[in-house]
Design a protein around this motif. Structure first.
Motif, PDB file in Angstrom:
ATOM      1  N   GLY A  73       0.813  -1.207   0.000  1.00  0.00           N
ATOM      2  CA  GLY A  73       0.000   0.000   0.000  1.00  0.00           C
ATOM      3  C   GLY A  73       0.847   1.258   0.000  1.00  0.00           C
ATOM      4  O   GLY A  73       2.077   1.209   0.107  1.00  0.00           O
ATOM      5  N   PRO A  74       0.212   2.419  -0.086  1.00  0.00           N
ATOM      6  CA  PRO A  74       0.957   3.680  -0.153  1.00  0.00           C
ATOM      7  C   PRO A  74       1.780   3.977   1.093  1.00  0.00           C
ATOM      8  O   PRO A  74       2.884   4.522   0.993  1.00  0.00           O
ATOM      9  CB  PRO A  74      -0.135   4.735  -0.362  1.00  0.00           C
ATOM     10  CG  PRO A  74      -1.408   4.084   0.061  1.00  0.00           C
ATOM     11  CD  PRO A  74      -1.238   2.637  -0.241  1.00  0.00           C
ATOM     12  N   GLN A 132       5.608  -3.861   7.962  1.00  0.00           N
ATOM     13  CA  GLN A 132       4.473  -4.158   8.831  1.00  0.00           C
ATOM     14  C   GLN A 132       3.255  -3.298   8.505  1.00  0.00           C
ATOM     15  O   GLN A 132       2.122  -3.652   8.860  1.00  0.00           O
ATOM     16  CB  GLN A 132       4.851  -4.000  10.303  1.00  0.00           C
ATOM     17  CG  GLN A 132       5.156  -2.586  10.773  1.00  0.00           C
ATOM     18  CD  GLN A 132       6.613  -2.210  10.612  1.00  0.00           C
ATOM     19  OE1 GLN A 132       7.288  -2.672   9.703  1.00  0.00           O
ATOM     20  NE2 GLN A 132       7.104  -1.371  11.517  1.00  0.00           N
ATOM     21  N   LEU A 133       3.461  -2.172   7.813  1.00  0.00           N
ATOM     22  CA  LEU A 133       2.326  -1.313   7.481  1.00  0.00           C
ATOM     23  C   LEU A 133       1.367  -1.988   6.498  1.00  0.00           C
ATOM     24  O   LEU A 133       0.196  -1.618   6.429  1.00  0.00           O
ATOM     25  CB  LEU A 133       2.820   0.017   6.910  1.00  0.00           C
ATOM     26  CG  LEU A 133       3.543   0.917   7.919  1.00  0.00           C
ATOM     27  CD1 LEU A 133       4.074   2.163   7.242  1.00  0.00           C
ATOM     28  CD2 LEU A 133       2.643   1.289   9.091  1.00  0.00           C
ATOM     29  N   ARG A 134       1.845  -2.980   5.758  1.00  0.00           N
ATOM     30  CA  ARG A 134       0.954  -3.710   4.849  1.00  0.00           C
ATOM     31  C   ARG A 134      -0.158  -4.403   5.637  1.00  0.00           C
ATOM     32  O   ARG A 134      -1.300  -4.479   5.176  1.00  0.00           O
ATOM     33  CB  ARG A 134       1.729  -4.719   4.012  1.00  0.00           C
ATOM     34  CG  ARG A 134       0.939  -5.248   2.828  1.00  0.00           C
ATOM     35  CD  ARG A 134       1.705  -6.267   2.001  1.00  0.00           C
ATOM     36  NE  ARG A 134       3.022  -5.820   1.582  1.00  0.00           N
ATOM     37  CZ  ARG A 134       3.851  -6.539   0.833  1.00  0.00           C
ATOM     38  NH1 ARG A 134       3.469  -7.750   0.409  1.00  0.00           N
ATOM     39  NH2 ARG A 134       5.038  -6.072   0.511  1.00  0.00           N
ATOM     40  N   PHE A 135       0.168  -4.919   6.818  1.00  0.00           N
ATOM     41  CA  PHE A 135      -0.865  -5.542   7.659  1.00  0.00           C
ATOM     42  C   PHE A 135      -1.890  -4.500   8.112  1.00  0.00           C
ATOM     43  O   PHE A 135      -3.095  -4.747   8.048  1.00  0.00           O
ATOM     44  CB  PHE A 135      -0.223  -6.196   8.883  1.00  0.00           C
ATOM     45  CG  PHE A 135       0.529  -7.460   8.607  1.00  0.00           C
ATOM     46  CD1 PHE A 135      -0.136  -8.644   8.344  1.00  0.00           C
ATOM     47  CD2 PHE A 135       1.921  -7.465   8.613  1.00  0.00           C
ATOM     48  CE1 PHE A 135       0.564  -9.825   8.096  1.00  0.00           C
ATOM     49  CE2 PHE A 135       2.627  -8.637   8.370  1.00  0.00           C
ATOM     50  CZ  PHE A 135       1.946  -9.813   8.103  1.00  0.00           C
TER      51      PHE A 135
END
Length: 266
Positions: A212-213, A222-225
């Motif tokens: 994602g952005p 970890q920000l994808r989660f």
């Protein structure tokens, strides 16, 4: 629950090519590679069924074989350590109830960080994965601020809400605080320690999601989660007097060596 520890390691780091094979001298003057020191740290964790190094590079495989580590070869297409852990878990046939990602650039990770992390995930059935956070003292926070002022990434910080579930992670120092802190002062900033414990379901889905952005901007896997609505449990851990630092840049080598000498690590 059966626990697998995977240490992802790649040679082609943009900031520090060949980083896993960088040599670090301990208190006795003995030189060991970064990947070996990370593998040795994993050996001290209680109640772990298996420890493997996951890499796509023959040089790292050869180095690991020389000191007795089990190696799983993974694809060059893995974009980050989480994708490499997912591929390694699948290559081993799956079946583990918790998969731990111990990043290969963090050899100072104390064994109790991982033990507390696994315990936290077992106790929170709402969480898809868990990661440790360490409250910064003034010394650590001032080090992060100095690094950012000089254009370096000194560490990742985390903010979380009720129940410890993550709200955001950033390479900037968050939350903002304009206060001055002495070295031994407690601060409201939490250092995110780059270790993860995943439930297999969340881990297996991760490589199928597009980044994602926020992940693209921050460069934090970890920000994808979070962008997919998955819950990350932030487990507060205690340093017990130990300093913690990751090897992000070549300039960090003397800092890590000094910390190892202070702690008497061979």
């Amino acid at each position: 629950m059966s626990v697998l520890v995977v240490i992802p390691a790649r040679y082609a780091s943009s900031r520090y090519p060949g980083k896993p094979l960088a040599e670090l001298r301990g208190a006795t003057g003995e030189s060991k590679s970064l990947i070996r020191r990370s593998w040795e740290a994993a050996q001290g964790v209680a109640d772990v069924e298996r420890v493997v190094v996951a890499t796509d590079d023959a040089r790292i495989k050869t180095a690991c074989a020389a000191f007795g580590a089990e190696v799983v070869m993974t694809s060059e297409a893995c974009a980050n350590g989480t994708e490499r852990c997912a591929e390694a878990h699948e290559a081993l046939g799956g079946g583990y109830e918790i998969v731990v990602n111990l990043q290969g650039d963090a050899p100072l990770t104390p064994h109790w960080f991982i033990e507390d992390l696994v315990r936290g995930l077992r106790e929170d059935d709402q969480a898809d994965l868990a990661t440790p956070v360490l409250r910064c003292d003034g010394r650590a926070l001032n080090g992060f601020l100095e690094d950012r002022a000089n254009g370096r990434v000194g560490g990742t910080t985390a903010v979380f809400g009720t129940g410890g579930h993550a709200l955001y992670f950033s390479k900037e120092v968050i939350p903002y605080t304009g206060s001055y802190y002495a070295d031994t002062d407690e601060t409201p900033v939490f250092h995110h320690v780059g270790v993860y414990a995943y439930r297999p379901d969340a881990l297996s889905h991760y490589p199928t999601w597009q980044a994602g952005p926020l992940e693209g901007l921050e460069g934090l896997e970890q920000l994808r989660f979070l962008e997919r609505g998955r819950r990350i449990l932030c487990v507060e851990v205690q340093s017990r007097g130990r300093q913690f630092w990751e090897l992000n840049n070549p300039e960090d080598v003397p800092r890590l060596e000094a910390m190892m000498s202070e702690m008497g690590m061979p």
